[in-house]
Design a protein around this motif. Structure first.
Motif, PDB file in Angstrom:
ATOM      1  N   TYR A  92       0.021   3.449   2.636  1.00  0.00           N
ATOM      2  CA  TYR A  92      -0.592   2.414   1.797  1.00  0.00           C
ATOM      3  C   TYR A  92      -0.535   2.812   0.326  1.00  0.00           C
ATOM      4  O   TYR A  92      -0.161   2.007  -0.543  1.00  0.00           O
ATOM      5  CB  TYR A  92      -2.047   2.186   2.217  1.00  0.00           C
ATOM      6  N   ALA A 116       1.393   0.455  -2.093  1.00  0.00           N
ATOM      7  CA  ALA A 116       0.523  -0.439  -2.856  1.00  0.00           C
ATOM      8  C   ALA A 116       0.246   0.068  -4.268  1.00  0.00           C
ATOM      9  O   ALA A 116       0.029  -0.737  -5.184  1.00  0.00           O
ATOM     10  CB  ALA A 116      -0.800  -0.640  -2.123  1.00  0.00           C
ATOM     11  N   THR A 117       0.235   1.380  -4.453  1.00  0.00           N
ATOM     12  CA  THR A 117      -0.095   1.911  -5.780  1.00  0.00           C
ATOM     13  C   THR A 117       1.049   2.713  -6.396  1.00  0.00           C
ATOM     14  O   THR A 117       0.905   3.240  -7.508  1.00  0.00           O
ATOM     15  CB  THR A 117      -1.349   2.808  -5.714  1.00  0.00           C
ATOM     16  N   VAL A 152      -8.582  -1.377  -1.523  1.00  0.00           N
ATOM     17  CA  VAL A 152      -7.771  -2.594  -1.641  1.00  0.00           C
ATOM     18  C   VAL A 152      -7.631  -3.030  -3.094  1.00  0.00           C
ATOM     19  O   VAL A 152      -6.545  -3.444  -3.531  1.00  0.00           O
ATOM     20  CB  VAL A 152      -8.380  -3.728  -0.795  1.00  0.00           C
ATOM     21  N   ALA A 162      -8.123   4.856  -6.117  1.00  0.00           N
ATOM     22  CA  ALA A 162      -8.306   4.611  -4.687  1.00  0.00           C
ATOM     23  C   ALA A 162      -8.922   5.795  -3.946  1.00  0.00           C
ATOM     24  O   ALA A 162      -9.541   5.604  -2.889  1.00  0.00           O
ATOM     25  CB  ALA A 162      -6.962   4.255  -4.049  1.00  0.00           C
ATOM     26  N   ARG A 200      -1.635  -4.482   1.309  1.00  0.00           N
ATOM     27  CA  ARG A 200      -2.997  -4.823   0.890  1.00  0.00           C
ATOM     28  C   ARG A 200      -3.614  -5.858   1.829  1.00  0.00           C
ATOM     29  O   ARG A 200      -4.794  -5.765   2.188  1.00  0.00           O
ATOM     30  CB  ARG A 200      -2.995  -5.363  -0.549  1.00  0.00           C
TER      31      ARG A 200
END
Length: 392
Positions: free
Chosen positions: A237, A241-242, A295, A303, A365
């Motif tokens: 993730y 996502a990041t 999220v 995060a 996400r």
């Protein structure tokens, strides 16, 4: 009862608590020890990623077979023989993959690990539940903390064995022997005569759950899915996502694991003070806040606190729900634990794949948003599911 008898009983209960914590440690360490060798096993057997997935599925299928068997065998064997047998069998089975030079042999050994772990999981949770009743206070969270400590110790030990050049047969063999030695050392102290007498009278086989047990099982499934998703998908993730680098992404899973272990070490005191249902509600809300922070965090650094908060929240959901399932009126503790564990693991099988499907169809996400919904469902539904008689 004389003071001497009371003192002896208290010493026996303390020794049994230490012993069952050692069995939890064996379970946690055994799972991660063999998992550290999976890349080497994959290369030796010439497997692709899909075949590795099938091997891991065999572990889960084995668990589902071992758990109902434990509900049948434990009252007949008693706490000492069942707990010791489960620990020793699981430690021995953890060496099995070392013999898996091909896909069928590796799958068979993985299935054996699953059967033995399923048996072990029911036995150790049933014993911890019985000890809670004898002691009159919760101990399930701290017992699960030793499972988490075993996870950490197993991963570290496996990495060190591989790093020092211990190959598959030797490294896995040494690890298996050490775990068997721990289980054997714990064996004499698992014996509790009074518990054995009461459980021996109950030889109930695994039974279908009533509505309350089904509700507890579903709540445990949701908790398992959140926990497994953060462990299995957390690093990926952060990468997707990041934009995190893989080495930085590992920090998210590490912070989650450390926080979860810490939460479990404190969990018994929290449950004793707040009661089971309130503990579950607050924990679920904390888990929701942690995952929500993950999220909405724009960067990996932002995060990381979310992973730690989620770890604190998720820490005591499964232990407290397991404890409740062993205290249901009219249901033998062995049968209650076996039912909940089987439902939880059976449903939990579908969690990680579901995350993957949603991430593929939408994005990562969106998949993690589902986890926040699961945490809210636990917080809202727990008071409707748990009878008033079990709320403290």
């Amino acid at each position: 009862m004389s003071e001497l008898s009371v003192a002896r009983e208290q010493r026996a209960l303390f020794a049994s608590r230490v012993a069952v914590s050692a069995i939890f440690f064996v379970g946690g360490a055994g799972l991660t020890l063999w998992a550290t060798y999976i890349p080497i096993l994959k290369l030796r057997a010439g497997l692709d990623d899909a075949q590795v997935g099938l091997v891991l599925l065999c572990v889960s299928l084995g668990c589902l077979c071992g758990m109902p068997a434990a509900g049948f065998l434990r009252p007949r064997l008693g706490p000492l023989r069942s707990g010791a047998l489960a620990g020793i069998a699981f430690a021995a089975a953890s060496f099995g993959p070392a013999l898996g030079v091909s896909m069928p042999l590796l799958a068979l050994s993985a299935y054996a690990i699953g059967v033995c772990f399923g048996f072990l999981d029911v036995c150790m949770n049933s014993h911890a539940s019985a000890l809670e009743r004898e002691l009159g206070r919760p101990i399930m969270s701290s017992a699960h903390a030793f499972f988490s400590l075993g996870n950490v110790a197993g991963a570290v030990a496996g990495g060190m064995l591989i790093g020092f050049g211990f190959g598959i047969p030797l490294g896995m063999g040494l690890a298996s022997l050490l775990l068997m030695a721990i289980a054997l050392a714990a064996m004499p102290w698992l014996w509790l005569p009074d518990i054995h007498v009461r459980e021996a009278a109950d030889t109930s086989v695994f039974r279908l759950p009533n509505l309350t047990m089904l509700g507890i099982g579903i709540l445990t499934v949701l908790a398992f899915v959140i926990e497994l998703a953060l462990i299995d998908w957390g690093a990926l993730y952060l990468v997707q996502a990041t934009g995190s680098a893989p080495a930085q992404a590992a920090a998210g899973v590490a912070s989650f694991s450390v926080a979860m272990t810490t939460g479990r070490l404190l969990g018994d005191r929290i449950t004793r003070r707040l009661g089971a249902v309130t503990t579950i509600q607050i924990s679920a809300v904390i888990a929701f806040l942690g995952v929500a922070l993950i999220v909405f965090a724009p960067t990996t650094l932002a995060a990381l606190p979310g992973f730690a908060i989620a770890g604190l929240g998720i820490a005591n959901l499964v232990p407290v729900l397991f404890s409740l399932s062993g205290r249901m009126p009219g249901i033998p503790p062995n049968a209650g634990i076996a039912m909940t564990v089987t439902i939880a693991y059976g449903g939990g099988l579908f969690g990680p794949p579901l995350i993957g499907f949603v991430a593929h169809a939408l994005d990562m996400r969106a998949a993690f948003v589902m986890l926040t919904v699961g945490a809210l469902l636990i917080a809202v539904a727990v008071r409707r599911v748990i009878p008033r008689t079990l709320r403290h």
